[in-house]
Design a protein around this motif. Structure first.
Motif, PDB file in Angstrom:
ATOM      1  N   ASN A  76       1.618  -8.550   6.578  1.00 50.67           N
ATOM      2  CA  ASN A  76       0.325  -8.654   5.900  1.00 50.67           C
ATOM      3  C   ASN A  76      -0.149 -10.107   5.823  1.00 50.67           C
ATOM      4  N   THR A  87      -5.505 -11.261  10.131  1.00 49.97           N
ATOM      5  CA  THR A  87      -6.258 -10.041   9.830  1.00 49.97           C
ATOM      6  C   THR A  87      -5.492  -9.132   8.867  1.00 49.97           C
ATOM      7  N   ALA A 138      -2.589  -7.670   9.128  1.00 44.31           N
ATOM      8  CA  ALA A 138      -1.851  -6.533   9.677  1.00 44.31           C
ATOM      9  C   ALA A 138      -1.222  -6.897  11.019  1.00 44.31           C
ATOM     10  N   LYS A 192      -1.243  -5.289  13.696  1.00 48.08           N
ATOM     11  CA  LYS A 192      -1.942  -4.732  14.851  1.00 48.08           C
ATOM     12  C   LYS A 192      -2.484  -5.790  15.813  1.00 48.08           C
ATOM     13  N   ASN A 196      -7.122  -1.506  11.136  1.00 46.55           N
ATOM     14  CA  ASN A 196      -6.324  -2.684  11.452  1.00 46.55           C
ATOM     15  C   ASN A 196      -6.340  -3.041  12.938  1.00 46.55           C
ATOM     16  N   LYS A 234     -12.331  -2.370   5.456  1.00 42.10           N
ATOM     17  CA  LYS A 234     -11.947  -2.506   6.858  1.00 42.10           C
ATOM     18  C   LYS A 234     -13.183  -2.525   7.770  1.00 42.10           C
ATOM     19  N   GLY A 254      -3.892   4.521   7.422  1.00 41.48           N
ATOM     20  CA  GLY A 254      -3.584   3.811   8.653  1.00 41.48           C
ATOM     21  C   GLY A 254      -2.622   4.556   9.561  1.00 41.48           C
ATOM     22  N   GLY A 306       0.811  -3.948   6.822  1.00 40.50           N
ATOM     23  CA  GLY A 306      -0.607  -4.206   6.592  1.00 40.50           C
ATOM     24  C   GLY A 306      -0.938  -4.326   5.119  1.00 40.50           C
ATOM     25  N   ASN A 321      -4.488  -4.342   4.100  1.00 44.39           N
ATOM     26  CA  ASN A 321      -5.929  -4.100   3.973  1.00 44.39           C
ATOM     27  C   ASN A 321      -6.192  -2.821   3.178  1.00 44.39           C
TER      28      ASN A 321
END
Length: 400
Positions: free
Chosen positions: A44, A48, A50, A52, A79, A107, A229, A302, A304
């Motif tokens: 995290n 961003t 995450a 991903k 993500n 997001k 997610g 993540g 988010n």
């Protein structure tokens, strides 16, 4: 093509200096709570928020100049979209993202802020993916799948290389499963570096797509999980082919354990996890006997999460711990009653949050009154002490 340790190591070299080398740290408090030896990989902390962006950037860097000029398109609940949008902007690659209507607003907004063209279409990820494929064909774009792509898997697998560099004694990696991109990459890398390590998949019980495919049955998916997610109805064919031989088991997670894991990350590690990001910790809470005494590496993949949802999760956790309780008290409707009850609660060190006064309830005597008083306490025992004190004063409460 296939996925190999060589392609993952090549991705690691490609990504070096382009993304955060996130920390993997031992957590004494989470270890005490779960009974396992817990190491947390804080993905995290990526820009961003995450993991991903690892796979997204790896894919973008492997595109031809012609593909980069035309641009890319993807379907994502968030993500993957943000990672692709951010690194696409850095590399000068136009990015279009199709997002389902259920995607959290935070997001959607972040993806737009990173410079992507966002299209909202469909109720689910699968609906959004179908629309993205349609736009891909119409506009001659390169489709960047969020998980069912070997280049994406290779990027995600770099997480395991870093974890085993920082904590080489890890014995078990519980890994969240949505479409399977993360667990495919992580399992491939981890098993190559340390063949005896165990890989355990973690799926939300509402979306058991990997589990269903393992059992050869149709997946019954649906519902409002906070782990949106990983709320994927169909696991990837490529990811399943890579991950299935490397996975020891898959555990299904109910919502209360995911909520508890989100709250623990916030209260214990002072960090923010979204539902999917907390899934591996939720597995330790839901199945403590499977992990007790073992060195476990958790990927906080993540952070988010919508702020309103986070506030709700933290408040609900206070209710579960009986630190936030609504007490119903029935007494005589006379001056000073509420003051007396409040005095008892205050003398016990509890805090009154809210009071509702109901004189019209038919199950209350005409000369009586009903109060619902929400109080905040230190813990469940403190709540019980407050209730006992009210009972001794002649105002027996009932939790509602």
């Amino acid at each position: 093509m296939t996925l190999s340790i060589d392609s993952i190591r090549a991705a690691a070299a490609r990504l070096s200096g382009q993304i955060e080398r996130t920390p993997c740290r031992y957590s004494r408090t989470l270890s005490k709570i779960t009974g396992a030896e817990v190491w947390v990989k804080f993905e995290n902390l990526q820009f961003t928020a995450a993991y991903k962006e690892r796979g997204a950037l790896n894919k973008l860097m492997l595109l031809s100049n012609s593909e980069k000029a035309k641009g890319v398109i993807a379907a994502s609940a968030g993500n993957h979209a943000q990672g692709l949008a951010y690194h696409g902007a850095r590399l000068g690659v136009p990015v279009t993202i199709v997002m389902p209507k259920t995607t959290p607003f935070v997001k959607v907004q972040h993806t737009r802020d990173f410079g992507a063209n966002v299209v909202i279409e469909g109720e689910t990820y699968d609906d959004a993916s179908a629309h993205a494929r349609k736009l891909q064909a119409e506009q001659d774009l390169t489709f960047v799948h969020p998980f069912d792509d070997y280049d994406i898997m290779a990027g995600q697998g770099t997480i395991a290389l870093e974890m085993l560099e920082d904590a080489p004694d890890l014995e078990v990696l519980p890994v969240p499963i949505g479409g399977g991109g993360l667990i495919s990459g992580v399992a491939t890398a981890a098993k190559a570096v340390k063949p005896d390590i165990h890989i355990i998949g973690c799926e939300p019980a509402m979306y058991p797509s990997f589990t269903a495919k393992m059992r050869g049955v149709a997946a019954h998916c649906g519902g409002q999980t906070i782990a949106e997610g990983v709320a994927v109805k169909t696991v990837g064919d490529l990811t399943y082919g890579v991950a299935r031989p490397l996975i020891d088991d898959v555990l299904l997670l109910e919502e209360p354990h995911i909520e508890q894991a989100v709250a623990l990350y916030c209260n214990v590690e002072k960090t923010i996890a979204e539902g999917a990001g907390a899934a591996s910790l939720a597995a330790l809470l839901a199945y403590p006997e499977r992990f007790r005494g073992k060195k476990c590496g958790l990927i906080l993949c993540g952070g988010n999460i919508d702020t309103r949802l986070l506030a709700s999760v933290l408040t609900r956790e206070l209710v579960r711990a009986q630190r936030l309780v609504s007490l119903r008290i029935v007494g005589d409707d006379r001056p000073g009653l509420l003051s007396t009850v409040a005095s008892v609660i205050g003398s016990m060190g509890a805090n009154i949050i809210e009071v509702n006064h109901n004189r019209l309830a038919l199950d209350v005597p005409a000369k009586g009154a009903e109060f619902d008083i929400t109080i905040e306490t230190r813990d469940a025992q403190h709540t019980q002490d407050v209730m006992n004190a009210l009972r001794e004063k002649g105002y027996p409460p009932r939790a509602v």
